[in-house]
Design a protein around this motif. Structure first.
Motif, PDB file in Angstrom:
ATOM      1  N   ASP A 140      -9.162   7.634 -13.519  1.00  0.00           N
ATOM      2  CA  ASP A 140      -9.615   6.547 -14.386  1.00  0.00           C
ATOM      3  C   ASP A 140     -10.923   5.962 -13.895  1.00  0.00           C
ATOM      4  OD1 ASP A 140      -8.335   5.616 -12.160  1.00  0.00           O
ATOM      5  OD2 ASP A 140      -7.288   3.979 -13.168  1.00  0.00           O
ATOM      6  N   MET A 141     -11.130   6.073 -12.575  1.00  0.00           N
ATOM      7  CA  MET A 141     -12.373   5.540 -12.047  1.00  0.00           C
ATOM      8  C   MET A 141     -13.477   6.600 -12.072  1.00  0.00           C
ATOM      9  SD  MET A 141     -13.175   4.033  -8.391  1.00  0.00           S
ATOM     10  CE  MET A 141     -14.776   3.314  -8.138  1.00  0.00           C
ATOM     11  N   ASN A 182      -5.347   0.791   3.532  1.00  0.00           N
ATOM     12  CA  ASN A 182      -4.160   0.706   2.682  1.00  0.00           C
ATOM     13  C   ASN A 182      -4.007   1.914   1.771  1.00  0.00           C
ATOM     14  OD1 ASN A 182      -3.383  -1.711   3.697  1.00  0.00           O
ATOM     15  ND2 ASN A 182      -4.248  -2.944   2.041  1.00  0.00           N
ATOM     16  N   GLU A 183      -4.840   2.930   1.987  1.00  0.00           N
ATOM     17  CA  GLU A 183      -4.821   4.150   1.187  1.00  0.00           C
ATOM     18  C   GLU A 183      -5.074   3.881  -0.291  1.00  0.00           C
ATOM     19  OE1 GLU A 183      -1.284   6.506   2.498  1.00  0.00           O
ATOM     20  OE2 GLU A 183      -1.290   4.845   3.920  1.00  0.00           O
ATOM     21  N   ARG A 184      -5.887   2.889  -0.577  1.00  0.00           N
ATOM     22  CA  ARG A 184      -6.283   2.645  -1.963  1.00  0.00           C
ATOM     23  C   ARG A 184      -7.695   3.178  -2.109  1.00  0.00           C
ATOM     24  NH1 ARG A 184      -4.034   2.041  -5.936  1.00  0.00           N
ATOM     25  NH2 ARG A 184      -5.376   0.458  -6.830  1.00  0.00           N
ATOM     26  N   ASN A 241     -14.853   1.684  -4.844  1.00  0.00           N
ATOM     27  CA  ASN A 241     -15.456   0.598  -5.615  1.00  0.00           C
ATOM     28  C   ASN A 241     -16.157  -0.401  -4.696  1.00  0.00           C
ATOM     29  OD1 ASN A 241     -15.952  -0.616  -8.113  1.00  0.00           O
ATOM     30  ND2 ASN A 241     -14.295  -2.081  -7.777  1.00  0.00           N
ATOM     31  N   LYS A 291      -6.126  -1.413 -20.387  1.00  0.00           N
ATOM     32  CA  LYS A 291      -5.256  -0.276 -20.701  1.00  0.00           C
ATOM     33  C   LYS A 291      -4.022  -0.778 -21.432  1.00  0.00           C
ATOM     34  CE  LYS A 291      -6.591   2.525 -16.750  1.00  0.00           C
ATOM     35  NZ  LYS A 291      -6.139   3.083 -15.473  1.00  0.00           N
ATOM     36  N   CYS A 335      -7.706   9.307  -8.626  1.00  0.00           N
ATOM     37  CA  CYS A 335      -8.377   8.158  -9.261  1.00  0.00           C
ATOM     38  C   CYS A 335      -9.225   8.556 -10.462  1.00  0.00           C
ATOM     39  CB  CYS A 335      -9.263   7.413  -8.274  1.00  0.00           C
ATOM     40  SG  CYS A 335      -8.409   6.911  -6.805  1.00  0.00           S
ATOM     41  N   GLU A 392      -2.803  -5.619  -6.459  1.00  0.00           N
ATOM     42  CA  GLU A 392      -3.979  -4.948  -5.904  1.00  0.00           C
ATOM     43  C   GLU A 392      -3.695  -3.484  -5.600  1.00  0.00           C
ATOM     44  OE1 GLU A 392      -5.795  -7.043  -2.652  1.00  0.00           O
ATOM     45  OE2 GLU A 392      -6.213  -8.804  -3.878  1.00  0.00           O
ATOM     46  N   GLN A 415     -11.708  -2.113 -17.280  1.00  0.00           N
ATOM     47  CA  GLN A 415     -10.938  -1.383 -18.291  1.00  0.00           C
ATOM     48  C   GLN A 415      -9.722  -2.182 -18.728  1.00  0.00           C
ATOM     49  OE1 GLN A 415      -9.892   2.325 -16.458  1.00  0.00           O
ATOM     50  NE2 GLN A 415     -12.004   3.034 -16.392  1.00  0.00           N
ATOM     51  N   CYS A 449       0.837  -1.193   0.000  1.00  0.00           N
ATOM     52  CA  CYS A 449       0.000   0.000   0.000  1.00  0.00           C
ATOM     53  C   CYS A 449       0.876   1.249   0.000  1.00  0.00           C
ATOM     54  CB  CYS A 449      -0.939  -0.026   1.194  1.00  0.00           C
ATOM     55  SG  CYS A 449      -0.083   0.066   2.754  1.00  0.00           S
ATOM     56  N   ALA A 450       0.239   2.393  -0.213  1.00  0.00           N
ATOM     57  CA  ALA A 450       0.979   3.631  -0.466  1.00  0.00           C
ATOM     58  C   ALA A 450       2.025   3.932   0.606  1.00  0.00           C
ATOM     59  CB  ALA A 450      -0.009   4.788  -0.583  1.00  0.00           C
ATOM     60  N   ALA A 467      -1.617  -8.066  -2.429  1.00  0.00           N
ATOM     61  CA  ALA A 467      -1.380  -9.202  -3.329  1.00  0.00           C
ATOM     62  C   ALA A 467      -0.855  -8.757  -4.690  1.00  0.00           C
ATOM     63  CB  ALA A 467      -2.667  -9.976  -3.505  1.00  0.00           C
ATOM     64  N   GLY A 511      -9.442   4.394  -4.577  1.00  0.00           N
ATOM     65  CA  GLY A 511     -10.240   3.924  -5.712  1.00  0.00           C
ATOM     66  C   GLY A 511     -10.913   2.603  -5.382  1.00  0.00           C
ATOM     67  N   SER A 512     -10.092   1.664  -4.885  1.00  0.00           N
ATOM     68  CA  SER A 512     -10.640   0.368  -4.497  1.00  0.00           C
ATOM     69  C   SER A 512     -11.667   0.538  -3.399  1.00  0.00           C
ATOM     70  CB  SER A 512      -9.524  -0.552  -3.994  1.00  0.00           C
ATOM     71  OG  SER A 512      -8.802  -1.066  -5.070  1.00  0.00           O
ATOM     72  N   SER A 531      -7.936 -11.328   0.026  1.00  0.00           N
ATOM     73  CA  SER A 531      -7.623 -10.674  -1.244  1.00  0.00           C
ATOM     74  C   SER A 531      -8.913 -10.456  -2.021  1.00  0.00           C
ATOM     75  CB  SER A 531      -6.677 -11.555  -2.054  1.00  0.00           C
ATOM     76  OG  SER A 531      -7.296 -12.782  -2.318  1.00  0.00           O
ATOM     77  N   ASP A 532      -8.808  -9.699  -3.094  1.00  0.00           N
ATOM     78  CA  ASP A 532      -9.969  -9.450  -3.943  1.00  0.00           C
ATOM     79  C   ASP A 532     -10.578 -10.759  -4.430  1.00  0.00           C
ATOM     80  OD1 ASP A 532      -9.304  -6.852  -3.636  1.00  0.00           O
ATOM     81  OD2 ASP A 532      -9.444  -6.321  -5.757  1.00  0.00           O
ATOM     82  N   SER A 538       1.890  -2.217   4.708  1.00  0.00           N
ATOM     83  CA  SER A 538       1.412  -3.593   4.559  1.00  0.00           C
ATOM     84  C   SER A 538       1.430  -3.998   3.092  1.00  0.00           C
ATOM     85  CB  SER A 538      -0.003  -3.703   5.125  1.00  0.00           C
ATOM     86  OG  SER A 538      -0.813  -2.734   4.548  1.00  0.00           O
ATOM     87  N   SER A 583      -6.335   3.028 -10.395  1.00  0.00           N
ATOM     88  CA  SER A 583      -6.784   3.303  -9.037  1.00  0.00           C
ATOM     89  C   SER A 583      -7.520   2.099  -8.464  1.00  0.00           C
ATOM     90  CB  SER A 583      -7.674   4.532  -9.013  1.00  0.00           C
ATOM     91  OG  SER A 583      -8.670   4.421  -9.980  1.00  0.00           O
ATOM     92  N   LEU A 584      -7.744   1.098  -9.292  1.00  0.00           N
ATOM     93  CA  LEU A 584      -8.361  -0.127  -8.795  1.00  0.00           C
ATOM     94  C   LEU A 584      -7.354  -1.265  -8.933  1.00  0.00           C
ATOM     95  CD1 LEU A 584     -11.851   0.227 -10.453  1.00  0.00           C
ATOM     96  CD2 LEU A 584     -11.310   0.501  -8.048  1.00  0.00           C
TER      97      LEU A 584
END
Lengths: 380, 685
Positions: B529-530, B489-491, B497, A202, B527, A156, A200, A132-133, A140, B493-494, B455-456, A137, A178-179
């Motif tokens: 793109d989203m 996790n600072e995501r 979603n 890309k 984000c 991810e 999408q 993560c950013a 995947a 966009g996810s 996980s996803d 942590s 972003s996803l």
């Protein structure tokens, strides 16, 4: 036309291995060889400890089976295994000896299959390629693609890493989405194609990493997550993807935006899609709904073939050009014969998570802890 | 170190329950919480409850933190062999659920029952092979116990198949029972093969025993073949051997229902009289073994008593004896012969659990069978699948429990729970829960809720299960968990979603708001793109709509569709879609549009803008207090006034427009002059 019968001359052999199988891959045979592959690698997921294993089918080099003609003798035999940290999320061979394994812990490693004695060892290891950013942590790594000597991984965290085998630091990292990026393929020497949860596709030119994607193609009406993609082995612009809704989409990367043909067969996520490497008019998909479909487009190529009414009116009806660029996958002319689809595992129930096909041999790995091998596929 | 112990449930009784010691420094008192199935979560509760020695402990373990211990048992029951069993039987189980009641149902049930038996048999073979391959003694012992258990299961299963599925009509049961004996005494065939392959078969120590066993199992042809090889037998001479051979050859056999009962009975009576006659004539007197065989053929009690060790079990003895005394017996009458056969085995033979189970089966006492198997087997696999099969065969209907639901459901729930206790078998377990009409869904929900979607991919698999089982709430909660995880996790966009998928309007609103505040701070949309491809289904609340529309405004503006962008901006304000805190930001966005040479705002829109501006001031969203001389705020307030000015000028400009073109030009010049001065002042600040 959809037939629910096996088109394999022999019954598939199921080997119950005692762990859920996330990935299976045939070891590549020397190029130009007409041998059936005899060796494959599997990786497990969702277990107390996961592993990467190497297997040999019961088949001898001349195509017959060692031992009796019983299903037991045809079962693949374990040749060696190694413990793996986290779920295995993807495996790709570099050459006939080395393969790359991606993990749900965000790390990626190069493994080597040693012949005598049979064993697997780790040749190189990249820790926490995906995290993560804040870097705290790991997340995947979801897929990888090999374009020797480079390896591309996606995860991810929406990042693309370009690695070179034996070099510790990534050559390049792009924050690409972003996803979650779920799948990747090296389509040309310096071009990548990634598929994401946002539906999408890309196209990236890694020579210009900062300028963003060269092209974005997407599912317009209902952007469901893409889980897997495969590029046509001969026609570089043809790409097949599998989505969370079980729809198989075929794209022309030269065109703008949406897929050219969409076909529903599965009722749930398609986890892997594969063109047959030598006969790309055959396509295979496996799904969460427990089925494994063989799509046969060869009948489309025969002119004057008796037409059959389409089972599903699918696709967007764009006619492809004639000549070498003609691909049966990109058309949807229901006036001519429909692509035939056969469920190769009509009896199976739990998800089929992975598949690989070479020559007339197919191997697939399932959540019912079985590796299923089919030797006599009917490939036209 | 102080530690505490837990009594674990045992498969036998509370007396020999295993004890587990938990290394817990705070462990003065352990508090267990059931984790469902075969698991406990244990933590110490001594903290904050000072007892006499607690302070000392606290000193000693000052650095250690109280922990939660996860305790699971019966995990070692699962190995490659038993997991194969679980997965293979799952397929049969699911096929079984799709069987339609009606004609031919019993045939299909018998077919499925045989598939179950094939799976059990394969498991036994696998376990034997695993035991041979393993070098670890404790592991070998484990495999051996499991192996024995499944061998017994196979024996019981086969008998159930005969009694409850194949012979329900009360038809002749002996041919089936003989097959049952043969199948579960495979060593007879092995011996027969071994003897036949020898040069002098009669010298083999088991020669006569095997011949007798073959006869007792009704395999007269094979017995004759062995007898043929005896050196005492002479060709062309009719002696005792030939006589016995003839008797065996003539023995009427009933294959599955080829003759009518009366026809068979007649032939059998004739044959039996012949046997008795030859025996009384003393044809075999000089040949001890042949004499014994002849006595067996006549169903002589003492002869069978002598052969009891050969039979090995009372049920073997019973079936063999019935073969020669009452071969057309019906299944329901078997119970009359069970206890006499047990008595025949001798008084000193201890009656074990298996004997009781078989006895209960012969008495058609299914509740007793279920109770015995569940209390003694230590796994739920056997009884859950057997009970389910019997349920489909219509043998369980009358057995309703006083608690919970039906017997079948109770057992299936137990088995599925044991699957769910395993890390990896939850997908198999789920299908079993779904076949339990009363509590299944509830159990499944509780268990699935405890699985962490790492996980996803895992989350998607869990969601599919939820969809399949109609657990919408759980599906939303899983999505929410994933959204929280992504947010951590600072995501973003996810996170957005997943939040949209969770249908949690306030959560997605909060994340959308985060996007906007990030834009307000940095001037860049995260984000993109989203955000650029939010489809209508995703616009589940005002914040999401605002986010999408606001982004659309930026797109329109940058593609120079100024009129449209201005209209959209005003509509965002006037429709009150934009949250108040972003009004100022929107008004700032008006500035470049106002500044344009061409007029993009209509007069009523300008009014609206002014009104909004006043409202912003009234709300005090931009108060500049003395002690908070935040640079940004000051600038903001300055910009605000600027904005106001420009707006008022514009308004004038529009009103003027009606009167004179000349004046309008003047105004514009004036405006531009004013604007540039203000900008200069601004930069000075």
């Amino acid at each position: 036309r959809i037939m629910a019968a096996s088109n394999s001359a022999q019954e598939p052999v199921a080997k119950y291995v005692g762990h859920k199988v996330a990935r299976v891959r045939w070891r590549p045979t020397p190029s130009g060889s007409l041998e059936e592959p005899a060796c494959f690698v599997s990786g497990s997921w969702d277990d107390t400890w996961n592993r990467v294993s190497i297997w040999r089918t019961g088949m001898r080099e001349d195509g017959s089976f060692a031992g009796k003609w019983s299903s037991l003798a045809r079962e693949p035999q374990l040749e060696g295994e190694i413990r793996h940290d986290g779920n295995v999320t993807d495996i790709q061979f570099v050459d006939s000896e080395r393969f790359i394994v991606a993990s749900s812990t965000g790390s990626v490693c190069v493994m080597r299959h040693r012949q005598a004695p049979q064993a697997i060892d780790v040749a190189h290891f990249w820790d926490r390629l995906h995290s993560c950013a804040s870097g705290q942590s790991p997340v995947a790594c979801t897929a990888l693609s090999v374009n020797p000597p480079d390896v591309v991984t996606v995860g991810e965290d929406g990042r693309i890493n370009v690695l070179r085998i034996d070099v510790n630091q990534p050559l390049l990292s792009i924050d690409a989405d972003s996803l979650t990026i779920t799948c990747v393929a090296c389509v040309r020497q310096s071009e990548l194609l990634t598929g994401s949860v946002g539906g999408q596709l890309k196209l990236w030119d890694i020579r210009q990493p900062t300028s963003g994607p060269a092209k974005i193609l997407m599912l317009v009406d209902d952007p469901v997550a893409l889980h897997c993609l495969d590029q046509h082995p001969n026609q570089q612009h043809v790409v097949a993807t599998g989505g969370e809704d079980g729809v198989l989409s075929v794209w022309d990367t030269r065109q703008e935006r949406s897929p050219l043909a969409q076909r529903e067969a599965h009722t749930s996520s398609i986890w892997e899609v594969k063109f047959h490497p030598a006969c790309p008019d055959n396509l295979f998909t496996c799904s969460e709904d427990g089925s494994l479909w063989h799509w046969d487009a060869t009948t489309r190529l025969m002119s004057g073939f008796t037409s059959t009414p389409a089972a599903h009116p699918v696709g967007l009806g764009i006619t492809a050009g004639s000549g070498s660029s003609y691909s049966p996958w990109l058309t949807d002319d229901s006036s001519r014969s429909e692509i035939q689809a056969t469920n190769l595992l009509p009896w199976h129930r739990l998800p089929v998570h992975s598949l690989d096909v070479q020559m007339r041999s197919l191997v697939c790995g399932t959540d019912s802890e079985a590796i299923i091998v089919m030797n006599d596929l009917c490939i036209r | 170190m102080s530690s505490a112990s837990i009594l674990l449930p045992s498969d036998r009784s509370i007396r020999d329950a295993p004890v587990l010691t938990v290394p817990e420094p705070w462990g003065l008192m352990l508090s267990p919480t059931w984790r469902g199935g075969m698991g406990l979560a244990v933590h110490s509760t001594a903290r904050g409850r000072p007892t006499s020695d607690a302070p000392m402990l606290r000193g000693a373990f000052a650095g250690t933190k109280p922990a939660i211990h996860e305790i699971a048992w019966a995990q070692k029951e699962w190995n490659v062999c038993t997991r194969k069993l679980a997965n293979q039987s799952h397929l049969v189980f699911m096929d079984l659920q799709e069987i339609e009641p009606g004609v031919g149902q019993n045939q299909s049930l018998a077919k499925l029952s045989r598939r179950y038996r094939a799976i059990i048999h394969a498991c036994v073979l696998d376990l034997k092979e695993a035991a041979n391959a393993s070098g670890d003694d404790s592991l070998v012992a484990k495999y051996d116990t499991q192996c024995q258990l499944f061998e017994i299961t196979e024996l019981i299963w086969h008998l159930s198949e005969i009694l409850f599925i194949e012979c329900v009509s009360g038809s002749r049961v002996i041919p089936y029972l003989l097959e049952w004996l043969r199948w579960h005494k495979p060593e007879v065939s092995e011996f027969a093969q071994e003897i036949a392959n020898q040069l002098a078969p009669d010298r083999h120590p088991e020669y006569w025993n095997v011949i007798k066993l073959l006869i007792l199992h009704g395999r007269t042809e094979e017995a004759r073949n062995l007898l043929l090889q005896h050196p005492a037998r002479k060709h062309g001479v009719y002696d005792a051997y030939s006589s016995m051979d003839e008797l065996l050859r003539k023995m009427p056999l009933q294959s599955h229902g080829t003759h009518s009962v009366s026809e068979f009975n007649l032939r059998w009576q004739q044959w039996r009289e012949e046997c008795l006659l030859r025996l009384s004539e003393g044809q075999f007197v000089n040949h001890g073994h042949l004499q014994h065989i002849a006595q067996l053929l006549c169903g002589d009690r003492d002869a069978f008593c002598e052969a009891r060790d050969l039979c090995g079990s009372w049920y073997g003895l019973m079936v063999s004896r019935l073969l020669f005394s009452d071969p057309v017996i019906r299944a329901l009458d078997l119970r009359l012969h069970a206890e006499p056969s047990m008595a025949l085995m001798g008084d000193d033979v201890e009656v074990g659990v298996l004997d009781n189970i078989l006895l209960a089966m012969l008495q058609y006492n299914i509740p007793e069978v279920i109770s015995l198997i569940s209390s003694s087997f230590g796994n739920w696999w056997s009884i859950a699948h057997l009970a389910d099969l019997l349920h489909h065969a219509g043998q369980l209907e009358s057995h309703q429990l006083e608690y919970g639901s039906s017997m079948r459901e109770f057992l299936l729930l137990e088995y599925a729970s044991s699957l769910m206790s395993h890390t990896s078998l939850w997908q198999v377990g789920a299908d079993y829960f779904l076949q339990c009409p009363v509590y299944g869904k509830h159990y499944l929900e509780v268990y699935l809720d405890r699985i962490a979607p790492e996980s996803d991919m895992m989350a998607i698999k869990l969601l599919r299960l939820c969809n399949k089982s109609g657990l919408e709430e759980l599906a939303c909660s899983i999505c929410k968990k994933m959204a929280m995880q992504a947010k951590k996790n600072e995501r973003m966009g996810s996170a957005l979603n997943w939040a949209i998928r969770s249908k949690d309007a306030s959560f997605s609103a909060a994340i959308a708001d985060k996007f906007l505040s990030q834009y307000a701070e940095s001037g860049h949309f995260p984000c993109l793109d989203m955000v650029d491809h939010l489809n209508p289904a995703m616009l589940i609340n005002d914040q999401m709509i605002f986010l999408a529309k606001y982004r659309e405004f930026h797109r329109l503006y940058s593609s120079s569709q100024l009129k449209d962008s201005a209209e959209l901006l005003v509509s965002l304000l006037t429709s009150r879609l934009a949250p108040k805190k972003y009004w100022f930001m929107l008004l700032i966005d008006c500035l470049p549009l106002l500044e344009l040479d061409q007029v993009v705002f209509a007069s009523d829109q300008t009014y609206e803008l002014l009104q909004c501006l006043e409202e912003v001031e009234e709300l005090g969203l931009l108060n500049v207090s003395d002690d908070d001389m935040d640079d940004v705020r000051v600038r903001a307030s300055f910009q605000l006034s600027l904005c106001e000015l420009v707006l008022s000028f514009c308004r004038k400009q529009l009103m003027v427009k009606r009167y004179s073109y000349f004046e309008l030009v003047l105004q514009q010049i004036w405006l531009v002059l004013f604007w540039t001065t203000m900008v200069q002042v601004d930069s000075l600040r």
